[in-house]
Motif scaffolding. Structure first.
Motif, PDB file in Angstrom:
ATOM      1  N   THR A  82      21.986  29.857  75.702  1.00 12.69           N
ATOM      2  CA  THR A  82      22.596  29.647  74.384  1.00 12.69           C
ATOM      3  C   THR A  82      21.653  30.063  73.248  1.00 12.69           C
ATOM      4  N   THR A  83      20.408  29.604  73.302  1.00 14.43           N
ATOM      5  CA  THR A  83      19.445  29.958  72.246  1.00 14.43           C
ATOM      6  C   THR A  83      19.304  31.473  72.133  1.00 14.43           C
ATOM      7  N   LEU A  84      19.249  32.142  73.286  1.00 16.01           N
ATOM      8  CA  LEU A  84      19.015  33.587  73.306  1.00 16.01           C
ATOM      9  C   LEU A  84      20.211  34.341  72.738  1.00 16.01           C
ATOM     10  N   VAL A  85      21.408  33.952  73.156  1.00 14.24           N
ATOM     11  CA  VAL A  85      22.634  34.605  72.682  1.00 14.24           C
ATOM     12  C   VAL A  85      22.765  34.459  71.166  1.00 14.24           C
ATOM     13  N   GLU A  86      22.555  33.231  70.672  1.00 16.02           N
ATOM     14  CA  GLU A  86      22.695  33.003  69.232  1.00 16.02           C
ATOM     15  C   GLU A  86      21.614  33.747  68.456  1.00 16.02           C
ATOM     16  N   ALA A  87      20.420  33.870  69.030  1.00 13.63           N
ATOM     17  CA  ALA A  87      19.351  34.637  68.377  1.00 13.63           C
ATOM     18  C   ALA A  87      19.744  36.109  68.240  1.00 13.63           C
ATOM     19  N   LEU A  88      20.292  36.672  69.310  1.00  9.42           N
ATOM     20  CA  LEU A  88      20.692  38.080  69.258  1.00  9.42           C
ATOM     21  C   LEU A  88      21.783  38.304  68.208  1.00  9.42           C
ATOM     22  N   HIS A  89      22.731  37.375  68.124  1.00 11.93           N
ATOM     23  CA  HIS A  89      23.802  37.500  67.132  1.00 11.93           C
ATOM     24  C   HIS A  89      23.265  37.412  65.705  1.00 11.93           C
ATOM     25  N   LEU A  90      22.087  36.791  65.533  1.00  8.91           N
ATOM     26  CA  LEU A  90      21.467  36.689  64.204  1.00  8.91           C
ATOM     27  C   LEU A  90      20.353  37.721  64.015  1.00  8.91           C
ATOM     28  N   ASN A  91      20.352  38.746  64.881  1.00  4.27           N
ATOM     29  CA  ASN A  91      19.425  39.870  64.764  1.00  4.27           C
ATOM     30  C   ASN A  91      17.961  39.459  64.942  1.00  4.27           C
ATOM     31  N   ARG A  92      17.748  38.491  65.851  1.00  2.64           N
ATOM     32  CA  ARG A  92      16.393  38.126  66.252  1.00  2.64           C
ATOM     33  C   ARG A  92      16.145  38.621  67.676  1.00  2.64           C
ATOM     34  N   ARG A  93      14.875  38.615  68.083  1.00  7.92           N
ATOM     35  CA  ARG A  93      14.531  38.887  69.480  1.00  7.92           C
ATOM     36  C   ARG A  93      14.443  37.558  70.204  1.00  7.92           C
ATOM     37  N   ALA A  94      14.729  37.555  71.505  1.00  9.16           N
ATOM     38  CA  ALA A  94      14.800  36.271  72.218  1.00  9.16           C
ATOM     39  C   ALA A  94      14.247  36.395  73.627  1.00  9.16           C
ATOM     40  N   LEU A  95      13.535  35.324  74.034  1.00 11.63           N
ATOM     41  CA  LEU A  95      12.944  35.272  75.364  1.00 11.63           C
ATOM     42  C   LEU A  95      13.194  33.890  75.946  1.00 11.63           C
ATOM     43  N   GLY A  96      13.705  33.836  77.174  1.00  8.91           N
ATOM     44  CA  GLY A  96      13.982  32.553  77.806  1.00  8.91           C
ATOM     45  C   GLY A  96      13.337  32.453  79.174  1.00  8.91           C
ATOM     46  N   ILE A  97      12.979  31.222  79.557  1.00  5.06           N
ATOM     47  CA  ILE A  97      12.502  30.915  80.906  1.00  5.06           C
ATOM     48  C   ILE A  97      13.518  29.960  81.518  1.00  5.06           C
ATOM     49  N   GLU A  98      13.854  30.144  82.778  1.00  6.96           N
ATOM     50  CA  GLU A  98      14.773  29.217  83.451  1.00  6.96           C
ATOM     51  C   GLU A  98      14.334  29.027  84.895  1.00  6.96           C
ATOM     52  N   TYR A  99      14.317  27.768  85.336  1.00  5.35           N
ATOM     53  CA  TYR A  99      13.805  27.391  86.654  1.00  5.35           C
ATOM     54  C   TYR A  99      14.807  27.665  87.773  1.00  5.35           C
ATOM     55  N   GLU A 100      16.099  27.468  87.499  1.00  3.82           N
ATOM     56  CA  GLU A 100      17.114  27.587  88.555  1.00  3.82           C
ATOM     57  C   GLU A 100      17.755  28.973  88.550  1.00  3.82           C
ATOM     58  N   SER A 101      17.678  29.643  89.693  1.00  2.00           N
ATOM     59  CA  SER A 101      18.114  31.041  89.774  1.00  2.00           C
ATOM     60  C   SER A 101      19.591  31.214  89.415  1.00  2.00           C
ATOM     61  N   HIS A 102      20.418  30.217  89.734  1.00  2.00           N
ATOM     62  CA  HIS A 102      21.848  30.299  89.416  1.00  2.00           C
ATOM     63  C   HIS A 102      22.057  30.455  87.910  1.00  2.00           C
ATOM     64  N   TRP A 103      21.313  29.644  87.120  1.00  5.35           N
ATOM     65  CA  TRP A 103      21.480  29.720  85.663  1.00  5.35           C
ATOM     66  C   TRP A 103      20.804  30.957  85.099  1.00  5.35           C
ATOM     67  N   VAL A 104      19.750  31.455  85.761  1.00  2.00           N
ATOM     68  CA  VAL A 104      19.137  32.724  85.345  1.00  2.00           C
ATOM     69  C   VAL A 104      20.184  33.828  85.379  1.00  2.00           C
ATOM     70  N   ASP A 105      20.947  33.878  86.474  1.00  2.00           N
ATOM     71  CA  ASP A 105      21.984  34.913  86.618  1.00  2.00           C
ATOM     72  C   ASP A 105      23.035  34.794  85.512  1.00  2.00           C
ATOM     73  N   ILE A 106      23.447  33.563  85.225  1.00  2.00           N
ATOM     74  CA  ILE A 106      24.491  33.364  84.205  1.00  2.00           C
ATOM     75  C   ILE A 106      23.934  33.663  82.811  1.00  2.00           C
ATOM     76  N   ALA A 107      22.699  33.265  82.550  1.00  2.00           N
ATOM     77  CA  ALA A 107      22.076  33.577  81.258  1.00  2.00           C
ATOM     78  C   ALA A 107      21.986  35.090  81.057  1.00  2.00           C
TER      79      ALA A 107
END
Length: 334
Positions: A82-107
């Motif tokens: 969510t943070t990353l998507v909203e950042a991109l929509h506001l013309n920012r760069r975004a980097l996320g870390i996620e522990y669970e591979s299932h959510w990595v795929d969805i992100a």
């Protein structure tokens, strides 16, 4: 429409008479449209399964307030992104870390959607444990992040979706990953959660630029019917990580109507509240999240040091501090 940081803050401030030195207080109107409406077309249908999604408007409000276009935003436990998507929509760069591979795929799916809609490709998700951030991110990013937006991983009590079947109501998607996986912070108990979160904030702080902000959203949390003062405990985590708590805000999960707040609750939340009330515990539907804003202190500049020590020779002295560039100070509140 997004105003400059200080101007929009004044619009929403509800407590201008706070004691000097105490954190400012403001209310964010972040649920004027429903969560489903906020996510429609921007997130994949699979996203709905995550037990602890941040409201897109909360992430967007934080990003609009505490960063400038082109800035780098980090979420060390990004979930569906969510943070990353909203950042991109506001013309920012975004980097996320996620522990669970299932959510990595969805992100990553959600980032692809955002790339398609915005033509902004400045988003990335790294699979790994946020407590090991320094092994996951390049050293070149140290001191480059303008804003960290995240939320501590709660236990199963605060989340959940339900399905109604012939055998009654069943809760699902309310636990993170495998409950036997002790590496997953959501499953290791309250005190270890706090120490793990302190470690995450400490590593995030090394990547934050001086004057950069950390925005942490917190749901009220009960353990054995007792309400835990999580905001104060998380603020203490931040202090231990070298951050300064600067604001404590409220992000509404209820819509502001003409004369009152209209709560938005899932079926599970309403069912849970009704059962608790039947059992004699006077609970209410959660209508807000606490939002803590912490800031990385800005070191004294060489100019300030020279002003404080007019006779010192430039470059000499035992207490040299890092020089803050104009770029470092961009976006820092006056």
């Amino acid at each position: 429409m997004h105003h400059h940081h200080t101007a929009e803050h004044a619009d929403h401030r509800t407590c201008s008479s706070a004691a000097p030195g105490s954190p400012a207080v403001s209310v964010w109107a972040t649920a004027q449209t429903s969560p489903a409406a906020q996510r429609k077309g921007r997130y994949s249908p699979d996203s709905s399964a995550h037990p602890a999604k941040m409201l897109p408007a909360v992430a967007a409000h934080a990003i609009a307030h505490y960063t400038q276009p082109g800035d780098l935003v980090l979420d060390p436990m990004c979930g569906i992104g969510t943070t990353l998507v909203e950042a991109l929509h506001l013309n920012r760069r975004a980097l996320g870390i996620e522990y669970e591979s299932h959510w990595v795929d969805i992100a990553r799916t959600n980032l692809t959607l955002a790339h398609h809609h915005t033509h902004n490709t400045g988003g990335e998700v790294v699979h790994g444990d946020a407590r090991q951030l320094t092994t996951l991110l390049p050293d070149a990013l140290r001191g480059q992040v303008a804003l960290v937006v995240t939320s501590p991983p709660y236990g199963p009590s605060t989340h959940g979706r339900v399905t109604t079947g012939t055998t009654g109501v069943h809760k699902y998607h309310h636990r993170y990953g495998n409950t036997l996986d002790r590496g997953n912070l959501a499953n290791i108990g309250h005190h270890r959660l706090l120490s793990g979160f302190t470690r995450i904030l400490t590593t995030c702080t090394t990547y934050l630029k001086p004057g950069g902000h950390v925005v942490i959203t917190l749901r009220p949390w009960r353990e054995h019917s007792e309400l835990i003062d999580l905001p104060t405990q998380i603020a203490d985590c931040g202090r231990r990580a070298g951050l300064t708590p600067t604001e404590r805000c409220v992000a509404l999960l209820a819509r502001i109507a003409d004369h009152d707040l209209v709560a938005r609750g899932s079926f599970f939340q309403r069912d849970f509240i009704r059962k608790q009330r039947d059992a004699g515990l006077p609970l209410h539907l959660i209508a807000h999240e606490d939002v803590l804003i912490l800031t990385k202190p800005v070191p004294l500049t060489s100019q300030r040091l020279r002003a404080a020590q007019p006779h010192a020779v430039n470059g000499l002295g035992g207490n040299a501090r890092p020089v803050v560039t104009k770029h470092d100070l961009e976006g820092v509140a006056a």
